[in-house]
Scaffold this active site. Structure first.
Site, PDB file in Angstrom:
ATOM      1  N   ASP A  92      -7.954   2.210  14.352  1.00  0.00           N
ATOM      2  CA  ASP A  92      -7.976   3.313  14.956  1.00  0.00           C
ATOM      3  C   ASP A  92      -6.761   3.496  15.508  1.00  0.00           C
ATOM      4  O   ASP A  92      -6.272   3.283  16.304  1.00  0.00           O
ATOM      5  CB  ASP A  92      -9.471   3.105  16.513  1.00  0.00           C
ATOM      6  N   GLU A 105     -17.608   7.756  16.355  1.00  0.00           N
ATOM      7  CA  GLU A 105     -17.202   7.059  17.476  1.00  0.00           C
ATOM      8  C   GLU A 105     -17.063   7.460  18.594  1.00  0.00           C
ATOM      9  O   GLU A 105     -16.804   7.457  19.711  1.00  0.00           O
ATOM     10  CB  GLU A 105     -16.483   6.616  16.531  1.00  0.00           C
ATOM     11  N   GLU A 106     -16.045   9.150  18.690  1.00  0.00           N
ATOM     12  CA  GLU A 106     -15.526  10.233  19.772  1.00  0.00           C
ATOM     13  C   GLU A 106     -16.868  10.439  21.086  1.00  0.00           C
ATOM     14  O   GLU A 106     -16.620  10.765  21.649  1.00  0.00           O
ATOM     15  CB  GLU A 106     -15.457  11.317  19.226  1.00  0.00           C
ATOM     16  N   ILE A 155       0.959  -1.246  -0.246  1.00  0.00           N
ATOM     17  CA  ILE A 155      -0.568  -0.033  -0.286  1.00  0.00           C
ATOM     18  C   ILE A 155       0.968   1.256  -0.427  1.00  0.00           C
ATOM     19  O   ILE A 155       1.463   1.377   1.130  1.00  0.00           O
ATOM     20  CB  ILE A 155      -1.294   0.124   1.658  1.00  0.00           C
ATOM     21  N   ASP A 185      -6.521  10.387  14.811  1.00  0.00           N
ATOM     22  CA  ASP A 185      -7.671   9.680  15.676  1.00  0.00           C
ATOM     23  C   ASP A 185      -8.346  10.539  14.859  1.00  0.00           C
ATOM     24  O   ASP A 185      -8.646  11.340  15.342  1.00  0.00           O
ATOM     25  CB  ASP A 185      -7.569  10.228  16.634  1.00  0.00           C
TER      26      ASP A 185
END
Length: 324
Positions: free
Chosen positions: A207, A178-179, A51, A144
């Site tokens: 994550d 998500e937070e 990648i 993040d």
């Protein structure tokens, strides 16, 4: 990455390749000619491609630009999140994925999950790879979790470039909110019927995989998935540790709690790097893995290109291996 609580699970794994040897006994018209042996080898699954980390970084630059143009963040319910989702979706649509957007509400604001299915593969055996796309309101959220989001995106695009034909069905996901406590991923898992949950043979979570003072942490929730990642890093002479800092604090938790096998990678948040960890990974002793965790300085400058490169390649390796 956000706070929550875990559960635990395990499953079995997959097959690498198979060799079939056929022995043909040929007899002549009069009596026994010597037996003829023929060996036929079935092709092994294609290895995952490298990648290009430059491609992953290019996605991060786009996410940074989106945040800068939208009040400095990409948080749930904000224009920066919507623009981030549109960017990822546009790339996937152009690459031949079937995409869908799942809407939900949290904290009085509308949120979205993005799901992308690669055509083909056994729909009764689904391998998922996902990451959360939202940031906190304090900053752009490039480590993040732009790092996980960009690596999952580039791996999906690599699937398209290779025109991969996996045995299992491949599905990629980018989660909202998500937070705020894994709201998006929990919404998705709760929306699945019992039968559809059972079809997911594994969920892989990414994550924070580009922390500037990185560690190399592997989830230990499922032995088979864990082994795929640990074997990959052993093959490039990188020691790993079991991930404990983020256990239950990211989008794998709703899957695990629903009985779905999970795994993933993590490069560290605000825990401090020990001398033993610095001895095997380099970096600065006594400093956080990510000193800009949930802060305004979580920008494109807050990334280890080396960690991002290694973890992106490990991600692709797991996707290719577990879906073959």
């Amino acid at each position: 990455m956000k706070l929550s609580v875990p559960g635990r699970l395990s499953t079995a794994a997959l097959v690498a390749g198979v060799t079939v040897v056929a022995t043909l006994l040929a007899t002549g018209p009069m009596a026994g000619a010597a037996p003829a042996r023929s060996s036929v080898t079935a092709p092994l699954p294609a290895a995952a491609p490298d990648i290009p980390v430059a491609n992953v970084q290019a996605h991060l630059s786009q996410l940074q630009s989106i945040a800068t143009a939208n009040g400095g963040n990409r948080a749930h319910g904000r224009t920066g999140y919507q623009a981030s989702l549109n960017y990822v979706k546009g790339k996937l649509d152009a690459a031949g994925f079937t995409t869908s957007v799942q809407q939900f509400t949290s904290g009085g604001r509308t949120g979205y999950n993005l799901i992308a299915d690669w055509p083909g593969g056994d729909l009764n055996q689904v391998v998922m790879a996902g990451s959360h796309l939202d940031s906190v309101t304090a900053g752009a959220g490039i480590n993040d979790n732009g790092s996980g989001s960009a690596a999952v995106l580039e791996t999906a695009l690599a699937v398209s470039r290779a025109q991969l034909q996996p045995t299992k069905h491949l599905r990629f996901a980018w989660w909202g909110a998500e937070e705020l406590g894994m709201v998006g991923s929990r919404t998705y898992v709760n929306s699945l019927s019992t039968a559809n949950r059972a079809k997911i043979s594994g969920y892989l979570n990414f994550d924070m995989i580009g922390s500037p003072n990185p560690g190399y942490f592997v989830y230990d929730d499922d032995p088979a998935i864990e082994k795929v990642f640990k074997d990959y890093f052993a093959g490039i002479n990188i020691s790993t540790e079991i991930e404990t800092e983020g256990d239950g604090r990211s989008d794998h938790a709703p899957f695990k709690n629903a009985g779905i096998p999970v795994g993933g990678l993590f490069s560290g948040a605000d825990y401090l790097k020990t001398s033993a960890q610095a001895a095997k990974w380099g970096g600065t002793v006594g400093q956080p893995f990510d000193r800009c965790y949930h802060s305004s300085c979580d920008t494109t400058a807050n990334i280890s290109a080396t960690a991002l490169d290694r973890n992106s390649d490990a991600l692709a390796h797991a996707v290719w291996t577990l879906s073959s």
